[in-house]
Design a protein around this motif. Structure first.
Motif, short mmCIF file in Angstrom:
data_model
loop_
_atom_site.label_atom_id
_atom_site.label_comp_id
_atom_site.label_asym_id
_atom_site.label_seq_id
_atom_site.Cartn_x
_atom_site.Cartn_y
_atom_site.Cartn_z
N LYS A 82 -32.01 90.91 -13.42
CA LYS A 82 -33.13 91.66 -12.83
C LYS A 82 -32.88 91.89 -11.34
CE LYS A 82 -38.14 91.36 -12.92
NZ LYS A 82 -38.68 90.51 -11.88
N ASP A 83 -32.52 90.83 -10.62
CA ASP A 83 -32.35 90.96 -9.17
C ASP A 83 -31.16 91.85 -8.79
OD1 ASP A 83 -34.43 89.28 -9.02
OD2 ASP A 83 -33.31 87.53 -8.32
N TYR A 84 -30.10 91.79 -9.58
CA TYR A 84 -28.92 92.59 -9.27
C TYR A 84 -29.03 94.00 -9.84
CZ TYR A 84 -26.23 88.63 -7.36
OH TYR A 84 -25.77 87.60 -6.58
N GLY A 85 -30.10 94.23 -10.61
CA GLY A 85 -30.33 95.58 -11.13
C GLY A 85 -29.40 95.98 -12.26
N PHE A 86 -28.97 95.00 -13.08
CA PHE A 86 -28.14 95.34 -14.24
C PHE A 86 -29.02 95.94 -15.33
CE2 PHE A 86 -25.71 91.17 -13.33
CZ PHE A 86 -25.16 91.74 -12.20
N GLY A 87 -28.38 96.57 -16.27
CA GLY A 87 -29.10 96.98 -17.46
C GLY A 87 -29.48 95.74 -18.24
N ASP A 88 -30.43 95.90 -19.16
CA ASP A 88 -30.95 94.77 -19.92
C ASP A 88 -30.07 94.53 -21.16
OD1 ASP A 88 -32.34 93.08 -21.56
OD2 ASP A 88 -34.30 93.97 -21.14
N LEU A 89 -29.22 93.51 -21.08
CA LEU A 89 -28.28 93.25 -22.19
C LEU A 89 -29.01 92.87 -23.47
CD1 LEU A 89 -25.42 91.43 -20.28
CD2 LEU A 89 -25.05 93.25 -21.94
N GLU A 90 -30.17 92.23 -23.32
CA GLU A 90 -30.90 91.83 -24.54
C GLU A 90 -31.49 93.06 -25.23
OE1 GLU A 90 -33.17 87.99 -24.13
OE2 GLU A 90 -32.50 88.33 -22.07
N ALA A 91 -32.01 94.01 -24.44
CA ALA A 91 -32.54 95.24 -25.04
C ALA A 91 -31.39 96.05 -25.65
CB ALA A 91 -33.26 96.06 -23.98
N GLU A 92 -30.24 96.05 -24.96
CA GLU A 92 -29.08 96.78 -25.47
C GLU A 92 -28.66 96.25 -26.84
OE1 GLU A 92 -27.46 99.37 -24.76
OE2 GLU A 92 -25.47 99.14 -25.66
#
Ligand SMILES: Cc1cc2nc3c(=O)[nH]c(=O)nc-3n(C[C@H](O)[C@H](O)[C@H](O)COP(=O)(O)OP(=O)(O)OC[C@H]3O[C@@H](n4cnc5c(N)ncnc54)[C@H](O)[C@@H]3O)c2cc1C
Length: 511
Positions: free
Chosen positions: A140-150
């Motif tokens: 969240k803080d680093y602004g990655f995509g959401d691997l769990e949603a992916e």
């Protein structure tokens, strides 16, 4: 603030509450987190803002076993780097190895932590769920995509089910557009911070203990210009990377002849990396053509996929985790003619027609004691003993790779992913390179007899010395260790906030 050891007196003493050694992803994340929460932190970094080959040379090692890849100005896989850094596996500079890395973020899998009875010394004394909140907060803080949603996106679930029917599994990783460079991410905050003092050009050479030999009282640091600095703190965290963490423990042998945390002779042992091979190709089959858009590598940021044999097959054949990455090679006019003449169907993704896929084959190495680093007999420019690296393998590594390649070849064809071509150079431990993923040299365990750090990353036998690094990984089956390094650093940060009260003032004295 950020200062250079050259701005200080000849012999200076600094005192803070928490001392962090190393400004890579682990050290920078931890130091800034603690400073934001009001702790007085001193971060000591060997490198400077600009890359300096004479400081980088402090990383030089002597290879006894398999060598790491050589520096190669023509290496195709590091074209994005300046020629003098192509092939480097660790960087001594402000920001550490994040100055050169490629920015692929991936969770370890729950099974990596659980341990596999068929892989000796596998498993962690903590579980995947112990790290999950830290993976999530970092993403969240680093602004990655959401691997769990992916992982539950319909196309991904559909492809996963098709692969599962053929005895294969897949997992996703997140690939940043511009890889996180910690000097950039944290530099301004560090410069402005009132309670974080970063000292550049200062190499930690020795940890000093009190009379009980259980408490680190000071860190002795030196520079190539001959400056000396003593840094004192209530807590010391080593975040200098897996090689230099072990080296510092071993080199601190004035009071404990075998070094700190080395009562069980485990410091530097169980060194593993991810041997990799990347010259094979894959001719796409129908399933690859159908899901070609999921296999794109660009534009970034994006999620990408990697493949492996499923867990049941690994268990059945007592295999290690070997992972396959497929990178599209786009069609040139001559490839097009070749394809049409052979009546091959088009494989098209969002970027164009794919002629074939470059195959990167990466292997887990079974953790074993004799793969190790230790202090050698040669000295660096600071008079410190260089490391000797005996990177070696077991029969299980060799057998597992041969069997896995056979099964992957068969199953890729059966499910319609395609056919491999390794030419005259099929993957073998002899022709594979390191992946710059040094792990395991101060492994985590629940008992001092089995490891170097406890489940809080505290060095056994000490009260106030911690390690934030892939050095603590007891096993690292999955590729891409850095997300786990970051999650562990965050977890350690929370632990230190609970255990290290706000007290000491930042204090400087010296000549
Ligand atoms: C080309 C390349 C590509 C990579 N790509 C990926 C990827 O896509 N995904 C992935 O997960 N991983 C990747 N990696 C690995 C990744 O870069 C490392 O896992 C990660 O950067 C390690 O972070 P760290 O903070 O533990 O160590 P480092 O970044 O190595 O930081 C250690 C710091 O400590 C300093 N230091 C060392 N000794 C001392 C001392 N005695 N005193 C004071 N300071 C000291 C160093 O100068 C350095 O700044 C890649 C590595 C390379 C080389």
């Amino acid at each position: 603030m950020i200062t250079d050891i050259l701005e200080m007196g000849e012999q200076t003493k600094l005192r803070g509450q928490i001392v962090v050694l190393g400004s890579g992803i682990a050290g920078a994340e931890l130091a800034t987190h603690l400073a934001r929460h009001g702790r007085e932190v001193i971060l000591v970094e060997s490198g400077r803002e600009q890359f300096d080959p004479s400081i980088q040379a402090l990383n030089d090692v002597i290879f006894l076993g398999k060598r790491h890849r050589e520096l190669d100005p023509d290496a195709y896989y590091h074209r994005y780097l300046p020629p003098e850094l192509r092939g480097v596996s660790r960087v001594r500079q402000f920001g550490g190895t994040s100055n050169v890395w490629t920015g692929k973020w991936k969770y370890l899998q729950p099974i990596d932590f659980d341990g596999r009875p068929w892989v000796a010394n596998s498993g962690w004394p903590i579980s995947f769920t112990d790290l999950l909140e830290h993976y999530r907060s970092a993403a969240k803080d680093y602004g990655f995509g959401d691997l769990e949603a992916e992982a539950v996106r319909p196309e991904i679930m559909e492809l996963r089910a098709k692969l599962a029917a053929g005895g294969l599994k897949m997992s996703s990783f997140y690939w940043e557009k511009t890889p996180t460079r910690t000097a950039i991410r944290f530099g301004d905050e560090m410069r402005r911070s009132k309670n974080l003092h970063v000292v550049l050009g200062a190499t930690a050479t020795e940890l000093r203990l009190d009379d009980s030999c259980q408490r680190v009282t000071a860190v002795a640091c030196r520079s190539l210009e001959g400056r000396e600095l003593i840094v004192e703190g209530d807590v010391v965290v080593i975040a200098t990377g897996a090689f230099e963490a072990a080296r510092l423990l071993l080199a601190s042998n004035r009071q404990l002849p075998h070094g700190i945390g080395n009562a069980s002779d485990l410091v530097g042992r169980f060194y593993t990396d991810h041997p990799k091979h990347h010259t094979g190709t894959l001719q796409p089959g129908p399933l690859t053509r159908q899901y070609a858009r999921e296999l794109q590598y660009a534009p970034k940021p994006r999620f990408c996929i990697c493949f492996a044999l499923d867990d049941a097959t690994q268990q059945q054949h007592k295999l290690l985790e070997h992972v396959l990455y497929l990178k599209p090679i786009y069609e040139k006019p001559k490839d097009r003619v070749w394809r049409i003449l052979r009546f091959r169907p088009t494989c098209r993704d969002g970027n164009g027609r794919v002629a074939a896929y470059r195959v990167k084959f990466v292997t887990e190495q079974a953790p074993h004691k004799s793969s190790r680093i230790k202090l050698g007999t040669e000295y660096d420019a600071l008079g410190q003993r260089k490391l000797e690296v005996d990177w070696c393998f077991t029969d299980q590594d060799r057998d597992s790779m041969a069997k896995t390649l056979q099964l992957l070849t068969q199953r890729f064809a059966e499910v319609g992913l395609g056919t491999f071509d390794f030419g005259n150079d099929p993957p073998s431990l002899e022709n594979m390179t390191d992946a710059a993923h040094q792990m395991g040299t101060t492994r985590m365990a629940s008992r001092a007899e089995e490891g170097v750090v406890d489940t809080n990353c505290r060095v056994f036998g000490t009260e106030n010395l911690y390690i934030a690094s892939s050095a603590v990984f007891p096993t690292g089956p999955s590729y891409s260790p850095t997300f786990t390094i970051l999650a562990l650093a965050r977890r350690l940060g929370e632990h230190l906030l609970q255990t290290a009260p706000k007290s000491t003032e930042l204090h400087v004295s010296g000549t």
